[in-house]
Design an enzyme around this catalytic site. Sequence first.
Site, PDB file in Angstrom:
ATOM      1  N   ARG A 207       0.827  -1.223   0.000  1.00 24.64           N
ATOM      2  CA  ARG A 207       0.000   0.000   0.000  1.00 24.64           C
ATOM      3  C   ARG A 207       0.858   1.268   0.000  1.00 24.64           C
ATOM      4  NH1 ARG A 207      -4.484  -2.172   4.253  1.00 24.64           N
ATOM      5  NH2 ARG A 207      -5.798  -3.167   2.705  1.00 24.64           N
TER       6      ARG A 207
ATOM      7  N   LYS B 105     -18.065 -17.068   2.434  1.00 22.96           N
ATOM      8  CA  LYS B 105     -19.483 -16.901   2.752  1.00 22.96           C
ATOM      9  C   LYS B 105     -20.334 -16.354   1.616  1.00 22.96           C
ATOM     10  CE  LYS B 105     -19.098 -15.810   7.649  1.00 22.96           C
ATOM     11  NZ  LYS B 105     -19.181 -14.630   8.520  1.00 22.96           N
TER      12      LYS B 105
HETATM   13  P1  AMP Z   1     -13.553 -14.367   1.800  1.00 19.20           P
HETATM   14  O1  AMP Z   1     -12.884 -13.449   2.771  1.00 19.20           O
HETATM   15  O2  AMP Z   1     -15.028 -14.513   2.004  1.00 19.20           O
HETATM   16  O3  AMP Z   1     -13.188 -14.065   0.369  1.00 19.20           O
HETATM   17  O4  AMP Z   1     -13.012 -15.832   2.131  1.00 19.20           O
HETATM   18  C1  AMP Z   1     -11.680 -16.192   2.037  1.00 19.20           C
HETATM   19  C2  AMP Z   1     -11.448 -17.388   2.899  1.00 19.20           C
HETATM   20  O5  AMP Z   1     -12.304 -18.422   2.505  1.00 19.20           O
HETATM   21  C3  AMP Z   1     -10.041 -17.919   2.819  1.00 19.20           C
HETATM   22  O6  AMP Z   1      -9.417 -17.746   4.065  1.00 19.20           O
HETATM   23  C4  AMP Z   1     -10.232 -19.393   2.490  1.00 19.20           C
HETATM   24  O7  AMP Z   1      -9.423 -20.255   3.256  1.00 19.20           O
HETATM   25  C5  AMP Z   1     -11.679 -19.635   2.848  1.00 19.20           C
HETATM   26  N1  AMP Z   1     -12.249 -20.749   2.081  1.00 19.20           N
HETATM   27  C6  AMP Z   1     -12.202 -20.940   0.746  1.00 19.20           C
HETATM   28  N2  AMP Z   1     -12.793 -22.098   0.419  1.00 19.20           N
HETATM   29  C7  AMP Z   1     -13.226 -22.662   1.556  1.00 19.20           C
HETATM   30  C8  AMP Z   1     -13.897 -23.891   1.859  1.00 19.20           C
HETATM   31  N3  AMP Z   1     -14.249 -24.745   0.893  1.00 19.20           N
HETATM   32  N4  AMP Z   1     -14.178 -24.136   3.138  1.00 19.20           N
HETATM   33  C9  AMP Z   1     -13.825 -23.271   4.119  1.00 19.20           C
HETATM   34  N5  AMP Z   1     -13.196 -22.119   3.899  1.00 19.20           N
HETATM   35  C10 AMP Z   1     -12.883 -21.811   2.628  1.00 19.20           C
END
Ligand code: AMP
Length: 399
Positions: free
Chosen positions: A36, A201
């Site tokens: 950044r 999520k």
């Molecule tokens: P986000 O911040 O919502 O983009 O989520 C990112 C996080 O989702 C990362 O830390 C990944 O490890 C987690 N993630 C991705 N795929 C999976 C999965 N199948 N099960 C659990 N966590 C996941």
Amino acid sequence: MSKFSEYNFANQKALIRVDFNVPVDKKTFEIKDDTRMKAAIPTIKKILNDGGSVILMSHLGRPKEGPEEKSSLRHLVKHLSELLDGKAIQFADDCIGEGAKQKASALKPGDVLLLENLRFYKEEEKGDEAFAEKLSKIGDVYVNDAFGTAHRAHASTAVIAKFFPKEKKMFGLLMESEIKAAEKVLKSAEKPFVAIIGGAKVSDKILILENLLERATDIIIGGGMAYTFFKAEGGNIGSSLCEDDRIETAKEIMDKAAEKNSCIHLPSDSIIADKFAADASVSSSMSTNIPDGWMGLDIGTMACDMFIKVIHNAKTILWNGPMGVFEMENFQHGTKAIAKAVAEATEKGAYSLVGGGDSVAAVNQFGFADKVSYVSTGGGAMLEFFEGKELPGIAAINK
Ligand code: AMP
């Protein structure tokens, strides 16, 4: 507003809102990732080269009760000097008040002053007008180069703009390029436009999915969020991540996609594990038939092949969110394969934008950052942009 590249900063004191919210070691105060800071250097250099002086303001961390050592911007002074070829950096231990004002008014062309953390004042996040007005007194021209906080209506990112006349407020070079990249994808994407949405999520990605349904030719959904969609279809997802309160939403998104002629691709198979851990036992299965006690932690090989085909056919690509738990070696294959496919499509002429914290971390980690068209510095800001929202930091300058 003025256009930054056309503005002559000679003898002007430019007050720049930068995003220097870098990760800092809690004990040694060492900077762990300076991306950044580096991103703001071209804007700073242009002003100095014109014969202007620079006053930098930023937040760092999440101080709750006023000043605290670990969130002081003083820790950035030495590294900022290095990034500016050894230039001496002055520091004001407050961002408003007489001390800061005096230091700012004594600046000569070519000088750089860094102000103390804006969030040592609660008024910053509240968007307090009186506080914003005090900040505005520190410089002659206001430059917003903090894309990472453009989705916040804070005093220094949005409210402050009203205290400068039209010709004395503008975006910095980083903001300009972030907005240009995002608008290219959102407003004038060449088709086929493929959006790749992953991460943990569904609830975090509903608005972006809904907005993309109007625009994207194909939407690839991977990561933990895919399993709520499989459950919505009646599949057995074992103990994979699932948001039961979003099953209806997942169904609605699938129905809308059919209406809008946007094709949603879910990962037909998964790499599964018997626990959420790097040393879990690993197997593979169809994503709608995951045995009890097992969870999907990455997209499977068939899904990878299918997604790669869709990506290779794209003319525009947006990627937000990893395909699996890429932080663990056993579950990073899918995210790595997608990063490679996006790089290959880019080489063949597609425009690719990677935005959102974890997908950016993934392209960096796997060495593809310089093989995609644009890597955004703004996680939340980029997400909100693609949700179709007007970002306060952009609106305040455009007004
Ligand atoms: P986000 O911040 O919502 O983009 O989520 C990112 C996080 O989702 C990362 O830390 C990944 O490890 C987690 N993630 C991705 N795929 C999976 C999965 N199948 N099960 C659990 N966590 C996941």
